[in-house]
Design an enzyme around this catalytic site. Sequence first.
Site, PDB file in Angstrom:
ATOM      1  N   LYS A   1      43.345  47.116  27.098  1.00 35.15           N
ATOM      2  CA  LYS A   1      42.059  47.406  27.723  1.00 35.15           C
ATOM      3  C   LYS A   1      41.682  46.346  28.757  1.00 35.15           C
ATOM      4  O   LYS A   1      41.038  46.656  29.775  1.00 35.15           O
ATOM      5  CB  LYS A   1      40.971  47.529  26.652  1.00 35.15           C
TER       6      LYS A   1
ATOM      7  N   ILE B   1      30.238  53.085  19.698  1.00 30.73           N
ATOM      8  CA  ILE B   1      29.637  54.388  19.952  1.00 30.73           C
ATOM      9  C   ILE B   1      29.729  55.225  18.676  1.00 30.73           C
ATOM     10  O   ILE B   1      30.710  55.145  17.926  1.00 30.73           O
ATOM     11  CB  ILE B   1      30.366  55.106  21.110  1.00 30.73           C
TER      12      ILE B   1
ATOM     13  N   TYR C   1      45.420  46.412  21.438  1.00 32.47           N
ATOM     14  CA  TYR C   1      44.344  47.197  22.061  1.00 32.47           C
ATOM     15  C   TYR C   1      43.573  46.359  23.082  1.00 32.47           C
ATOM     16  O   TYR C   1      43.304  46.806  24.202  1.00 32.47           O
ATOM     17  CB  TYR C   1      43.409  47.714  20.972  1.00 32.47           C
TER      18      TYR C   1
ATOM     19  N   GLN D   1      39.284  41.144  20.026  1.00 25.79           N
ATOM     20  CA  GLN D   1      38.854  41.559  18.690  1.00 25.79           C
ATOM     21  C   GLN D   1      39.955  41.264  17.694  1.00 25.79           C
ATOM     22  O   GLN D   1      41.138  41.516  17.952  1.00 25.79           O
ATOM     23  CB  GLN D   1      38.521  43.058  18.659  1.00 25.79           C
TER      24      GLN D   1
ATOM     25  N   GLN E   1      43.330  43.315  16.914  1.00 25.92           N
ATOM     26  CA  GLN E   1      43.503  44.226  18.039  1.00 25.92           C
ATOM     27  C   GLN E   1      44.134  43.515  19.240  1.00 25.92           C
ATOM     28  O   GLN E   1      43.739  43.738  20.372  1.00 25.92           O
ATOM     29  CB  GLN E   1      42.173  44.863  18.449  1.00 25.92           C
TER      30      GLN E   1
ATOM     31  N   ILE F   1      44.370  55.130  22.029  1.00 28.46           N
ATOM     32  CA  ILE F   1      44.661  55.098  20.601  1.00 28.46           C
ATOM     33  C   ILE F   1      44.490  53.677  20.092  1.00 28.46           C
ATOM     34  O   ILE F   1      44.441  52.717  20.866  1.00 28.46           O
ATOM     35  CB  ILE F   1      46.096  55.578  20.296  1.00 28.46           C
TER      36      ILE F   1
ATOM     37  N   ALA G   1      41.804  58.688  27.633  1.00 25.63           N
ATOM     38  CA  ALA G   1      42.673  58.763  26.459  1.00 25.63           C
ATOM     39  C   ALA G   1      43.030  57.374  25.948  1.00 25.63           C
ATOM     40  O   ALA G   1      43.337  56.468  26.729  1.00 25.63           O
ATOM     41  CB  ALA G   1      43.949  59.535  26.804  1.00 25.63           C
TER      42      ALA G   1
ATOM     43  N   GLY H   1      30.588  49.781  24.204  1.00 26.52           N
ATOM     44  CA  GLY H   1      30.547  49.055  22.945  1.00 26.52           C
ATOM     45  C   GLY H   1      30.824  50.021  21.811  1.00 26.52           C
ATOM     46  O   GLY H   1      31.607  50.965  21.947  1.00 26.52           O
TER      47      GLY H   1
END
Length: 240
Positions: A151, A180, A147, A141, A144, A85, A83, A178
């Site tokens: 990660k 997808i 994010y 990134q 991000q 977001i 999961a 990467g």
Amino acid sequence: MPRTALVTGGTRGIGAAISMALKDAGYKVAANYAGNDDAARGFNAETGIPVYKWSVADYDACAAGIAQVEADLGPVEVLVNNAGITRDAPFHRMTREQWTDVMRTNLDGVFNMTHPLWNGMRERKFGRVITISSINGQKGQFAQANYSAAKAGDLGFTKALAQEGARAGITVNAICPGYIATDMVMAVPEKVREGIIAQIPVGRLGEAAEIARCVVFLASDDAGFITGSTLSANGGQYMI
């Protein structure tokens, strides 16, 4: 007896592919989801995989949801933390809420799901914890920061917990996909997709089923000597 696998975010995109691949490999699978009831009902009707609704950002909801899954299907021996977001924004425009929302789901959610299962895995002397991180947790990134930080945190969690689980027969690994060909990626303008593909040496987007096959391998007995590892599945876009 077939083992029980629990996949968070398991009714759409990469998560749906993982849930189906594990079922095809002989596992009893439970697919968690957070909010899209229509998609979850459709997934259940199509696959027969039971679905369970709760937010991985809520520890108590995770503990209760896991308890229900185990009552229905048996002890969870394979956990796939999928999961996640996004709340993208350049850092100078990023709000505290955008930061916190992503951290609570993408990083706290990994703790919230793994922690209630950990002692049971230790007692049974077997477990597989597989966390879906991201290429952007490896390289960063633009827009991000939230994010990418979450990660990257997933990777640190994986390496540390692998050392604790090793002697108890528990492996802890991560996969960094990467780009997808999910609905989200395919919805971006074609020129943007072409720009993404131009950065990928194999010359195409990945398929969700390719990530699912990585999960099936890491969940298997054949992967028992692999722990604390990060499997990069990105078409050569970023190599470490």
